[in-house]
Motif scaffolding. Structure first.
Motif, PDB file in Angstrom:
ATOM      1  N   GLU A  33     -21.659  45.249   2.241  1.00 24.23           N
ATOM      2  CA  GLU A  33     -22.548  46.169   2.944  1.00 24.23           C
ATOM      3  C   GLU A  33     -21.900  47.506   3.247  1.00 24.23           C
ATOM      4  N   SER A  34     -20.600  47.639   2.963  1.00 21.36           N
ATOM      5  CA  SER A  34     -19.872  48.861   3.306  1.00 21.36           C
ATOM      6  C   SER A  34     -19.622  49.731   2.062  1.00 21.36           C
ATOM      7  N   SER A  35     -19.923  51.009   2.196  1.00 23.25           N
ATOM      8  CA  SER A  35     -19.716  51.944   1.084  1.00 23.25           C
ATOM      9  C   SER A  35     -18.284  52.442   1.004  1.00 23.25           C
ATOM     10  N   THR A  36     -17.448  52.128   2.009  1.00 25.15           N
ATOM     11  CA  THR A  36     -16.071  52.629   2.049  1.00 25.15           C
ATOM     12  C   THR A  36     -15.043  51.523   1.842  1.00 25.15           C
ATOM     13  N   TYR A  37     -15.495  50.342   1.480  1.00 27.22           N
ATOM     14  CA  TYR A  37     -14.606  49.187   1.339  1.00 27.22           C
ATOM     15  C   TYR A  37     -13.779  49.269   0.057  1.00 27.22           C
ATOM     16  N   THR A  38     -12.491  48.908   0.157  1.00 25.20           N
ATOM     17  CA  THR A  38     -11.618  48.809  -1.012  1.00 25.20           C
ATOM     18  C   THR A  38     -10.927  47.460  -0.987  1.00 25.20           C
ATOM     19  N   HIS A  39     -11.115  46.685  -2.049  1.00 24.56           N
ATOM     20  CA  HIS A  39     -10.461  45.373  -2.149  1.00 24.56           C
ATOM     21  C   HIS A  39      -8.996  45.570  -2.490  1.00 24.56           C
ATOM     22  N   ASP A  40      -8.112  44.841  -1.797  1.00 24.08           N
ATOM     23  CA  ASP A  40      -6.675  44.989  -1.996  1.00 24.08           C
ATOM     24  C   ASP A  40      -6.143  44.035  -3.056  1.00 24.08           C
ATOM     25  N   GLY A  41      -6.622  42.799  -3.055  1.00 28.68           N
ATOM     26  CA  GLY A  41      -6.208  41.825  -4.058  1.00 28.68           C
ATOM     27  C   GLY A  41      -5.155  40.856  -3.593  1.00 28.68           C
ATOM     28  N   ARG A  42      -4.404  41.213  -2.559  1.00 33.01           N
ATOM     29  CA  ARG A  42      -3.367  40.316  -2.056  1.00 33.01           C
ATOM     30  C   ARG A  42      -3.954  39.310  -1.067  1.00 33.01           C
ATOM     31  N   VAL A  43      -3.238  38.225  -0.860  1.00 29.01           N
ATOM     32  CA  VAL A  43      -3.637  37.220   0.115  1.00 29.01           C
ATOM     33  C   VAL A  43      -2.625  37.228   1.257  1.00 29.01           C
ATOM     34  N   PHE A  44      -3.035  36.716   2.404  1.00 33.20           N
ATOM     35  CA  PHE A  44      -2.117  36.631   3.536  1.00 33.20           C
ATOM     36  C   PHE A  44      -2.337  35.312   4.255  1.00 33.20           C
ATOM     37  N   GLY A  45      -1.327  34.913   4.996  1.00 30.85           N
ATOM     38  CA  GLY A  45      -1.434  33.705   5.802  1.00 30.85           C
ATOM     39  C   GLY A  45      -0.665  33.872   7.088  1.00 30.85           C
ATOM     40  N   ILE A  46      -1.258  33.438   8.168  1.00 32.76           N
ATOM     41  CA  ILE A  46      -0.601  33.467   9.468  1.00 32.76           C
ATOM     42  C   ILE A  46      -0.638  32.049  10.029  1.00 32.76           C
ATOM     43  N   HIS A  47       0.511  31.559  10.467  1.00 33.98           N
ATOM     44  CA  HIS A  47       0.604  30.192  10.967  1.00 33.98           C
ATOM     45  C   HIS A  47       0.386  30.184  12.472  1.00 33.98           C
ATOM     46  N   TYR A  48      -0.764  29.655  12.883  1.00 30.72           N
ATOM     47  CA  TYR A  48      -1.056  29.509  14.308  1.00 30.72           C
ATOM     48  C   TYR A  48      -0.671  28.105  14.760  1.00 30.72           C
TER      49      TYR A  48
END
Length: 421
Positions: A134-149
């Motif tokens: 829905e956003s006209s300014t969005y840019t996909h980065d391609g990387r993944v991330f994980g945070i351990h809670y």
């Protein structure tokens, strides 16, 4: 000679110029996840399933040997957060048109993340989700991330987007879209995501943290932000100010403590005193280390010291690690003081005891919690919102220092929040 009309115009321009350097974000104060679990009679079960100590989980990177890693694409990440006690939240917007999210402004982390519309977790169904399509300014980065809670791994993908904080727009901001949020704690959380405000060294996501982006894009006159946290029981939670300080909210002077290690906002703590009868840290010529953390509600300290402190104030342990106080004793409890840069910051029982209502009955909890971080990183104290709500706190990246000042009389009443931009 400058005539009266021109003089008035110059004054107005000066006022506007000054105002544009400050960005105000009103904060709301809502019940914590811990409180909501307690009301739902699910707190005991939750805490039993998520021990050991939640504070140790949050600051696990301080431990010398890392044992739990999340590996994705060659990147190792280890970050254990706990927001069970977080109560102060504010709003941000992402994308064009703007999509609004409630976040914890957390000096104890650095990354920005919000739930994705592709998230499959129950927690995401209960919160606002970012809709990239829905956003006209969005840019996909391609990387993944994980945070351990403490309750599991938060997984997601990285992207770039326009970010609105208060009334300022940050361009091309790196953020995380969470596609999997772990644990029951996020289901009950009153926030959608987290906006970290620590140093870049803490970041899990590759890219500029939000505050660094503001500085780099010239959006602020000063590389400074400050917090006023209001803990009087109302829904009004105070404010976060980017670009400087609000001198009407505190009484000079400001006591500046240098950051001793970049990552968290970590400073030296000279001593902790309890009514002059107990003292901690004083044996060491180096004092202790303390992390100033808006994302944690309680005050944490080494288990041995905090146990003595709990005994001294007459707190009784519960089966899940909390400490109860008889509410009628609060006015007679000893003063607990923190000595920072030769200035003493004292908390009365009314200030370090947390009051909650359960089944129409008031229960009172100690605002202190044990945390054990071994040397060389420890011992470390955590100055959370129980401490920070009693003082005006300033975070200066230009000089790598934390400032503390006593609140003024005006800060004791709700403010009329206005936006300067």
């Amino acid at each position: 000679m400058v005539n009266g009309s021109m003089r008035t115009s110059l004054i107005l321009l000066a006022i506007v110029g000054f105002a544009q350097s400050l960005v105000r974000v009103p904060l709301s104060r809502l019940p914590s996840v811990r409180s909501r679990l307690r009301v739902a009679n699910q707190l005991d079960e939750f805490l039993r399933e998520h021990q050991p100590d939640v504070f140790s989980r949050r600051y696990a990177q301080c431990y010398p040997a890392a044992q739990h890693y999340l590996r994705m694409g060659g990147k190792s990440t280890e970050r254990l957060y706990n927001f069970m006690d977080a109560q102060f939240f504010g709003e941000i917007s992402l994308g064009k048109p703007e999509q609004n999210f409630t976040v914890v402004f957390d000096t104890g982390s650095t990354d920005l993340w919000v739930p994705s519309s592709y998230c499959v977790s129950q927690a995401c169904a209960m919160h606002h989700k970012f809709k990239a399509f829905e956003s006209s300014t969005y840019t996909h980065d391609g990387r993944v991330f994980g945070i351990h809670y403490g309750s599991g791994h938060l997984l997601g993908v990285m992207a770039r987007e326009e970010l609105k904080v208060g009334s300022v727009m940050v361009q091309n901001q790196v953020f995380g879209e969470a596609v999997y949020e772990p644990g029951f704690s996020f289901v009950l959380a009153q926030f959608d995501g987290v906006l970290g405000m620590g140093f870049p060294q803490l970041a899990e996501e590759l890219g500029s943290p939000v505050f660094d982006s503001m500085i780099a894009q010239g959006l602020l006159d000063e590389p400074v932000f400050s917090f006023y946290l209001n803990n009087n029981g109302s829904g009004f939670g105070g404010e976060l100010l980017f670009g400087g300080v609000d001198e009407t909210l505190f009484v000079p002077p400001i006591n500046w403590a240098p950051v001793t290690q970049k990552g968290y906002w970590q400073i030296r703590l000279d001593a902790v005193k309890v009514q002059g009868a107990l003292s901690f840290c004083y044996r060491s010529t180096k004092g202790c280390q303390a992390i100033v953390d808006t994302g944690t509600s309680l005050i944490g300290g080494p288990a041995r010291d905090v146990l003595l402190l709990q005994q001294f104030i007459g707190a009784t342990p519960t089966a899940v690690g909390e400490y109860l106080i008889d509410c009628v004793r609060i006015s007679s409890l000893p003063v607990v003081s923190f000595l920072i840069n030769n200035v003493e910051y004292s908390l009365t029982g009314e200030q370090y005891i947390r009051r909650e209502m359960l089944n129409n009955k008031e229960i009172c909890f100690s605002g202190f919690q044990s945390i054990d971080i071994p040397s060389p990183a420890g011992p470390v104290w955590i100055l959370g919102d129980v401490f920070l709500s009693q003082f005006y706190s300033i975070y200066d990246r230009g000089h790598n220092r934390v400032g503390l000042a006593h609140l003024s009389g005006r800060s004791q009443i709700p403010l009329q929040i206005t936006s300067y931009l």
